[in-house]
Design an enzyme around this catalytic site. Structure first.
Site, PDB file in Angstrom:
ATOM      1  N   GLU A 105      -0.610   8.807   7.717  1.00 12.86           N
ATOM      2  CA  GLU A 105      -2.335   7.966   6.547  1.00 12.86           C
ATOM      3  C   GLU A 105      -2.258   7.124   6.633  1.00 12.86           C
ATOM      4  O   GLU A 105      -2.502   6.054   6.536  1.00 12.86           O
ATOM      5  CB  GLU A 105      -0.961   8.145   5.116  1.00 12.86           C
ATOM      6  CG  GLU A 105      -1.504   8.991   4.629  1.00 12.86           C
ATOM      7  CD  GLU A 105      -0.776   8.763   2.623  1.00 12.86           C
ATOM      8  OE1 GLU A 105       0.121   8.185   3.562  1.00 12.86           O
ATOM      9  OE2 GLU A 105      -1.037   9.242   1.942  1.00 12.86           O
ATOM     10  N   LYS A 119       8.709   1.380 -13.798  1.00 12.08           N
ATOM     11  CA  LYS A 119       8.756  -0.548 -12.822  1.00 12.08           C
ATOM     12  C   LYS A 119       7.081  -0.149 -12.083  1.00 12.08           C
ATOM     13  O   LYS A 119       6.978   0.728 -11.213  1.00 12.08           O
ATOM     14  CB  LYS A 119       9.775  -0.615 -11.717  1.00 12.08           C
ATOM     15  CG  LYS A 119       9.265  -1.739 -10.769  1.00 12.08           C
ATOM     16  CD  LYS A 119       9.865  -2.296  -9.521  1.00 12.08           C
ATOM     17  CE  LYS A 119       8.733  -1.199  -8.537  1.00 12.08           C
ATOM     18  NZ  LYS A 119       7.589  -2.300  -8.064  1.00 12.08           N
ATOM     19  N   GLU A 159       6.095  11.880  -5.201  1.00 12.31           N
ATOM     20  CA  GLU A 159       5.162  12.309  -4.655  1.00 12.31           C
ATOM     21  C   GLU A 159       4.231  11.485  -4.139  1.00 12.31           C
ATOM     22  O   GLU A 159       4.252  10.653  -3.974  1.00 12.31           O
ATOM     23  CB  GLU A 159       3.645  11.948  -6.124  1.00 12.31           C
ATOM     24  CG  GLU A 159       4.216  12.957  -7.108  1.00 12.31           C
ATOM     25  CD  GLU A 159       3.649  14.558  -7.251  1.00 12.31           C
ATOM     26  OE1 GLU A 159       2.908  14.313  -6.193  1.00 12.31           O
ATOM     27  OE2 GLU A 159       3.448  15.285  -7.964  1.00 12.31           O
ATOM     28  N   CYS A 192      -3.961   9.561  -2.735  1.00 13.82           N
ATOM     29  CA  CYS A 192      -2.732  10.038  -1.304  1.00 13.82           C
ATOM     30  C   CYS A 192      -3.460  11.894  -1.382  1.00 13.82           C
ATOM     31  O   CYS A 192      -2.973  12.189  -1.026  1.00 13.82           O
ATOM     32  CB  CYS A 192      -1.561  10.890  -2.199  1.00 13.82           C
ATOM     33  SG  CYS A 192      -1.023  10.987  -3.540  1.00 13.82           S
TER      34      CYS A 192
HETATM   35  P1  ADP Z   1       2.365   1.957  -1.645  1.00 13.68           P
HETATM   36  O1  ADP Z   1       2.554   0.858  -0.750  1.00 13.68           O
HETATM   37  O2  ADP Z   1       2.039   3.600  -1.105  1.00 13.68           O
HETATM   38  O3  ADP Z   1       1.845   2.129  -2.906  1.00 13.68           O
HETATM   39  P2  ADP Z   1       5.134   1.724  -1.993  1.00 13.68           P
HETATM   40  O4  ADP Z   1       6.281   3.594  -1.563  1.00 13.68           O
HETATM   41  O5  ADP Z   1       5.857   1.254  -1.589  1.00 13.68           O
HETATM   42  O6  ADP Z   1       3.820   2.435  -1.574  1.00 13.68           O
HETATM   43  O7  ADP Z   1       5.421   1.636  -3.212  1.00 13.68           O
HETATM   44  C1  ADP Z   1       5.245   2.463  -4.516  1.00 13.68           C
HETATM   45  C2  ADP Z   1       6.223   1.492  -5.270  1.00 13.68           C
HETATM   46  O8  ADP Z   1       7.342   1.252  -5.251  1.00 13.68           O
HETATM   47  C3  ADP Z   1       5.470   0.448  -5.476  1.00 13.68           C
HETATM   48  O9  ADP Z   1       5.999  -0.147  -7.061  1.00 13.68           O
HETATM   49  C4  ADP Z   1       6.744  -0.920  -4.858  1.00 13.68           C
HETATM   50  O10 ADP Z   1       7.031  -2.083  -5.295  1.00 13.68           O
HETATM   51  C5  ADP Z   1       8.550   0.672  -5.417  1.00 13.68           C
HETATM   52  N1  ADP Z   1       8.992   0.188  -4.118  1.00 13.68           N
HETATM   53  C6  ADP Z   1       9.231  -0.136  -3.064  1.00 13.68           C
HETATM   54  N2  ADP Z   1       9.909  -0.261  -2.185  1.00 13.68           N
HETATM   55  C7  ADP Z   1      10.998   0.008  -3.046  1.00 13.68           C
HETATM   56  C8  ADP Z   1      12.686   0.483  -3.286  1.00 13.68           C
HETATM   57  N3  ADP Z   1      13.308   0.230  -2.297  1.00 13.68           N
HETATM   58  N4  ADP Z   1      13.111   0.955  -4.780  1.00 13.68           N
HETATM   59  C9  ADP Z   1      12.707   1.094  -5.372  1.00 13.68           C
HETATM   60  N5  ADP Z   1      11.364   1.248  -5.065  1.00 13.68           N
HETATM   61  C10 ADP Z   1      10.324   1.315  -4.094  1.00 13.68           C
END
Ligand code: ADP
Length: 479
Positions: free
Chosen positions: A382, A176, A251, A285
């Site tokens: 961050e 995903k 990560e 990061c």
């Molecule tokens: P960043 O904004 O630093 O990319 P996020 O943790 O918000 O960090 O997002 C990283 C990834 O995790 C993206 O692909 C996002 O769509 C996905 N993501 C966000 N929320 C969820 C969730 N509840 N379950 C699974 N994946 C998620």
């Protein structure tokens, strides 16, 4: 439109739309224009992707290491051959300068290549037996179906570090990509097909993070989840993994200190600070979040850093000579503005930038703030933007203590001419990645990974492959 710009999910070898027909707009952060639409998938599509991966698992795992290595080499060759197109797609959806985007794509190929090579050495061991007439040994086996959830800041290389080892180890994947940057991820589907991976081994779908993530975490067929993203979501996924005791690689966030001692080579330290802070507009990061400079060199350092920051060319990533692109979205820009206002309100002096860039849109001016103090929010949060708060320190002990005063433990950098100090820093800094007199420290050969709340597991190195393998022990008796 390029045939690498896919707008559908790849599930069980078929490119399909979301069950409900819904789509999500993808925009170019440099001008807000819609580039295209991707499926807004949910749990049902995710379940099918997981089941397709599971069905593909036995035959794929049964391939020899040389067969899998050949597939990975073909994938690496596809990535390399399409670097120009993949770079443009990456810049369009993510914003980074084209040169950085192409470098990221090429780095993806080197990860895939590395794991193609490393899997041929994924050996078990024969253990000297304390008993007569028995043989004790370990063997390595793929963990099973892997789900990979990737972020928007490195939409290509973060996938490479997960798909590379999973596919090398014999694990089918369900991917995903981040919703903001899905095209770099979907392109991997096209490339994997061209490289000859069997149907169902690589599945990629876009849509609701919560629905897709929920199914991934609840589905017992998924044996490992590998995630790069925020610590907040990482913690949620860790809790979710408990239900079926999945293996995890996480990560997560960082808060990298960048420490400059009086005895440092100032030119080199400035060069390093520019890269560690402003690459990808600070949306990395392992970007330095806090710059600590020893008193004797402080004034010279901040003055030169500010000069260099002001000279950076801020422009859309596809523009010739662009050195810093836009922030990824409005909330990211707003958070950076907020953090800078907080720092200024607490006495920080703006030596460069300090506000959104005059280009408007999602561009933020490269910023240097002198007189930073621990009370400022940037000390613990961050920044994920082109903002360098610079703190003054007196002693090595003080610098190490301040550097470690965070829940994060991903990357740390230090500049010093004292060899003894370099080794003391190696022991003293509680970080998974340490660069002494060097900031370009990441390559497929090394185990990338954070300590503390920055995560668990390694990406790259032999460890990055081992994280996708189970060790089984067998005892043969009665010999
Ligand atoms: P960043 O904004 O630093 O990319 P996020 O943790 O918000 O960090 O997002 C990283 C990834 O995790 C993206 O692909 C996002 O769509 C996905 N993501 C966000 N929320 C969820 C969730 N509840 N379950 C699974 N994946 C998620």
């Amino acid at each position: 439109m390029s045939d690498l710009l896919q707008q559908a999910n790849l599930i069980a070898g078929e490119w399909t739309l979301a069950d409900n027909g819904e789509t999500i707009d993808v925009t170019d952060p440099s001008d807000g224009q819609v580039i295209g639409k991707v499926p807004n998938s949910g749990a049902a599509e995710t379940r099918r992707a997981i089941e397709a991966a599971n069905a593909a698992f036995p035959a794929y795992a049964a391939k020899t290491v040389t067969e899998r290595a050949a597939l990975l080499r073909a994938l690496a060759a596809e990535i390399t051959a399409n670097v120009d197109e993949l770079g443009r797609i990456l810049t369009m959806e993510q914003g980074k300068p084209l040169a950085e985007a192409k470098a990221e794509v090429l780095s993806s190929a080197t990860y895939v290549q590395w794991f193609a090579e490393e899997v041929r050495r994924a050996r078990g061991e024969v253990i000297p037996s304390p008993w007569p007439n028995r043989k004790l040994m370990t063997t390595k086996h793929p963990v099973g179906v892997v789900a990979a959830i990737t972020p928007w800041n490195f939409p290509s290389s973060m996938l490479a570090r997960k798909l590379g080892p999973a596919l090398a180890a014999g694990c089918p994947v369900v991917v995903k990509p981040a919703t903001a940057t899905p095209y770099s991820g979907l392109a991997w589907g096209v490339l994997a097909e061209r490289a000859g991976f069997p149907s169902g081994v690589v599945n990629i779908l876009t849509g609701s993070a919560r629905a897709i993530g929920g199914e991934i975490m609840d589905n017992a067929l998924v044996r490992k989840v590998t995630f790069t993203g925020s610590t907040e979501i990482g913690k949620e996924l860790l809790r979710g993994a408990a239900g079926t005791v999945k293996k995890v690689s996480m990560e997560l966030g960082g808060n990298a200190p960048f420490i400059v001692f009086d005895d440092a080579d100032l030119d080199r330290a400035i060069e390093g600070a520019m890269i560690a802070k402003f690459r990808n507009a600070g949306q990395t990061c392992i970007c330095s979040n806090r710059v600590y400079v020893q008193a004797g060199i402080y004034d010279a350092f901040v003055e030169r850093l500010a000069e260099r920051a002001k000279a950076l060319k801020v422009a859309p990533g596809l523009e010739e000579g662009a050195e810093q692109g836009p922030m990824v979205d409005g909330p990211a820009l707003a958070k950076i503005s907020e953090l800078v206002e907080d720092a200024v309100g607490k006495g920080g002096q703006v030596l460069a930038g300090g506000a959104p860039h005059e280009r408007g849109g999602l561009f933020y001016a490269p910023t240097v703030i002198a007189g930073a103090t621990p009370e400022m929010r940037v000390t613990q949060e961050e920044i994920f933007g082109p903002v360098a708060p610079v703190y003054r320190f007196e002693t090595e002990e003080e610098a190490i203590a301040m550097a470690n005063d965070t829940v994060y433990g991903l990357a740390a950098y230090a500049y010093t001419g004292d060899l003894g100090r370099a080794f003391r820093l190696q022991d003293g800094l509680e970080y998974g990645l340490i660069g002494i007199n060097e900031v370009l420290i990441v390559t497929p050969e090394i185990p990338f990974g954070g300590l503390k709340e920055s995560g668990t597991g390694k990406e790259g190195g032999w460890q990055g492959l081992d994280d996708y393998l189970e060790t089984r022990y067998t005892c043969i008796g009665g010999l």
